[in-house]
Design an enzyme around this catalytic site. Structure first.
Site, PDB file in Angstrom:
ATOM      1  N   PHE A  25       0.825  -1.209   0.000  1.00 29.16           N
ATOM      2  CA  PHE A  25       0.000   0.000   0.000  1.00 29.16           C
ATOM      3  C   PHE A  25       0.869   1.273   0.000  1.00 29.16           C
ATOM      4  CE2 PHE A  25      -2.023   2.732   3.479  1.00 29.16           C
ATOM      5  CZ  PHE A  25      -2.618   3.609   2.586  1.00 29.16           C
ATOM      6  N   ASP A  43      10.042  -6.970  -3.233  1.00 27.62           N
ATOM      7  CA  ASP A  43       8.841  -7.369  -2.491  1.00 27.62           C
ATOM      8  C   ASP A  43       8.620  -8.860  -2.708  1.00 27.62           C
ATOM      9  OD1 ASP A  43       5.979  -7.605  -1.678  1.00 27.62           O
ATOM     10  OD2 ASP A  43       6.103  -5.411  -1.594  1.00 27.62           O
ATOM     11  N   LEU A  59      20.266 -10.686   0.139  1.00 30.62           N
ATOM     12  CA  LEU A  59      19.889 -10.040  -1.120  1.00 30.62           C
ATOM     13  C   LEU A  59      21.129  -9.367  -1.684  1.00 30.62           C
ATOM     14  CD1 LEU A  59      17.731  -8.856  -3.041  1.00 30.62           C
ATOM     15  CD2 LEU A  59      17.283  -7.117  -1.321  1.00 30.62           C
ATOM     16  N   ASN A  72      19.467  -7.337   6.914  1.00 30.58           N
ATOM     17  CA  ASN A  72      19.947  -7.426   5.523  1.00 30.58           C
ATOM     18  C   ASN A  72      19.928  -6.065   4.836  1.00 30.58           C
ATOM     19  OD1 ASN A  72      20.436 -10.174   5.557  1.00 30.58           O
ATOM     20  ND2 ASN A  72      18.337 -10.710   4.984  1.00 30.58           N
ATOM     21  N   TYR A 102       4.818  -8.061  15.984  1.00 29.73           N
ATOM     22  CA  TYR A 102       4.943  -6.829  15.187  1.00 29.73           C
ATOM     23  C   TYR A 102       5.623  -5.738  16.007  1.00 29.73           C
ATOM     24  CZ  TYR A 102       3.474  -2.924  12.167  1.00 29.73           C
ATOM     25  OH  TYR A 102       3.440  -1.818  11.348  1.00 29.73           O
ATOM     26  N   THR A 150      -2.443   4.845   8.597  1.00 32.36           N
ATOM     27  CA  THR A 150      -2.508   5.494   7.285  1.00 32.36           C
ATOM     28  C   THR A 150      -3.483   4.722   6.403  1.00 32.36           C
ATOM     29  OG1 THR A 150      -0.238   6.232   7.573  1.00 32.36           O
ATOM     30  CG2 THR A 150      -1.056   6.192   5.322  1.00 32.36           C
ATOM     31  N   HIS A 192      -5.398  -3.110   0.203  1.00 29.77           N
ATOM     32  CA  HIS A 192      -6.119  -4.263  -0.326  1.00 29.77           C
ATOM     33  C   HIS A 192      -7.485  -4.388   0.358  1.00 29.77           C
ATOM     34  CE1 HIS A 192      -7.086  -8.464  -1.231  1.00 29.77           C
ATOM     35  NE2 HIS A 192      -6.472  -8.166  -2.352  1.00 29.77           N
TER      36      HIS A 192
END
Ligand code: NAD
Ligand code: UDP
Length: 313
Positions: free
Chosen positions: A11, A31, A61, A99, A145, A175, A181
């Protein structure tokens, strides 16, 4: 500039990708699409200055391009999702942030962490200034979280102190806006989709708990302004206008002209009772404050959901 955005198909990330691509930056969006969607970035994928990499940031990565900024947004973000995937949430916050900080260090890039008002937990201080240390359960359901974001902040400052990475930490408050979604599970998307489908509006608890809702365009502007100043301490970004969840339900019902009924469901564990940002620092430092009133932002969001759900106006 060369900018790496993690969580860029989500989002908030998709709005950030769009703005930076339009500004002429070269954007690499990483993502794993766990809650993000290619549709959110489909208007960008054909552009020369945009590249998408499908990857889980909690795994190593390698980026070959030069990078000037890392904007680290990748995380499960809605309670519905992070309660479903607590371990993935912790891994994104801990390993993913590690990372991404590693990339910033190696590339000599600046690093912006998308942190959250959840670092204040169920706050005992109201409104919440950045100096408040929070009231967070380290073992409760939401801890995957809250604590991963707190640890992400800690990691960010460890990299700043130990490796001299230039960092920004935005503590983002609730926000909302287009590109959320419909099944995201957060309150604004739930209430709008329920109203548009004439289904019951699900209020958790009595609806007396409060939140302060910031329109996504305002938030993005605040994030960009934060990258333009030399300020390394955490900064609250949000709209300080506070509403009860019942008030929000009534506003959505009125704006959608829906006949949906309100249905009360049990309040989830550790659901914060009140939340409102103290944004005096952002005002003073960035000359920033949110400008879109909830009524207006809701209307834009309702129009977006109507088009996504193919509902006639
Ligand atoms: P979102 O779920 O729409 O976007 C998050 C994106 O991160 C998704 O595209 C998802 O697929 C991706 N992602 C998750 N884990 C990943 C991983 N391990 N590797 C790669 N990609 C991964 O949520 P959002 O609302 O856009 O949130 C963006 C960021 O802002 C998050 O860090 C969130 O914690 C933070 N934030 C959001 C709010 C809000 O109200 N929207 C409030 C506070 C903080
Ligand atoms: N909520 C609700 N009905 C819903 C979804 C959420 O009453 O269908 C409540 C939730 O209990 C919380 C508030 O709305 O008090 C905001 O929830 P959200 O999941 O959007 O974000 P949070 O601020 O809790 O992270």
């Amino acid at each position: 500039m060369n900018i790496l955005i993690t969580g860029g198909a989500g989002f908030i990330g998709s709005h950030l990708c769009k703005l930076l691509v339009e500004r002429g930056d070269r954007v690499i969006c990483v993502d794993n699409l766990i809650t993000g969607f290619k549709k959110n970035i489909e208007n960008l994928t054909h552009k020369d200055n945009f590249k998408f990499i499908e990857h889980d940031v909690s795994k190593s990565l390698y980026i070959k391009e030069e990078i000037d900024w890392v904007y680290h947004l990748a995380s499960l973000a809605s309670p519905k999702h992070y309660l479903n995937y607590p371990i993935k949430t912790l891994k994104s916050g801990l390993l993913g942030t590690h990372n991404c900080l590693g990339i910033a260090k190696n590339k000599k890039a600046k690093f912006l962490l998308a942190s959250t008002s959840e670092v204040y937990g169920d706050p005992l201080v109201h409104p919440q200034p950045e100096s408040y240390w929070g009231n967070v359960s380290s073992t409760g359901l939401r801890s995957c979280y809250d604590e991963s974001k707190r640890a992400a902040e800690s990691l960010t400052y460890a990299y700043m102190r130990k490796h001299l990475v230039d960092v920004r930490v935005a503590r983002i408050f609730n926000t909302y806006g287009p590109n959320m979604h419909p099944d995201d599970g957060r309150v604004v998307s739930n209430f709008i989709t329920q109203s548009l489908k004439e289904k019951d509006i699900t209020i958790y608890g009595e609806g007396t708990q409060t939140r302060s809702f910031c329109y996504v365009q305002d938030l993005i502007e605040g994030l960009i302004k934060l990258t333009e100043v030399d300020y390394k301490a955490p900064l609250n970004l949000g709209n300080p206008r506070e509403f009860t969840i019942k008030q929000l339900a009534d506003m959505v019902l009125a704006e959608t002209k829906s006949n949906s009924q309100i249905k009360k469901l049990p309040l989830p564990e550790d659901d914060p009772k009140r939340r409102k940002p103290d944004i005096s620092k952002a005002k003073q430092l960035l000359n920033w404050q949110s400008t879109v009133p909830l009524e207006q932002g809701l209307q834009k969001t309702i129009d977006y959901f109507k088009s996504v759900l193919s509902i006639e106006s």
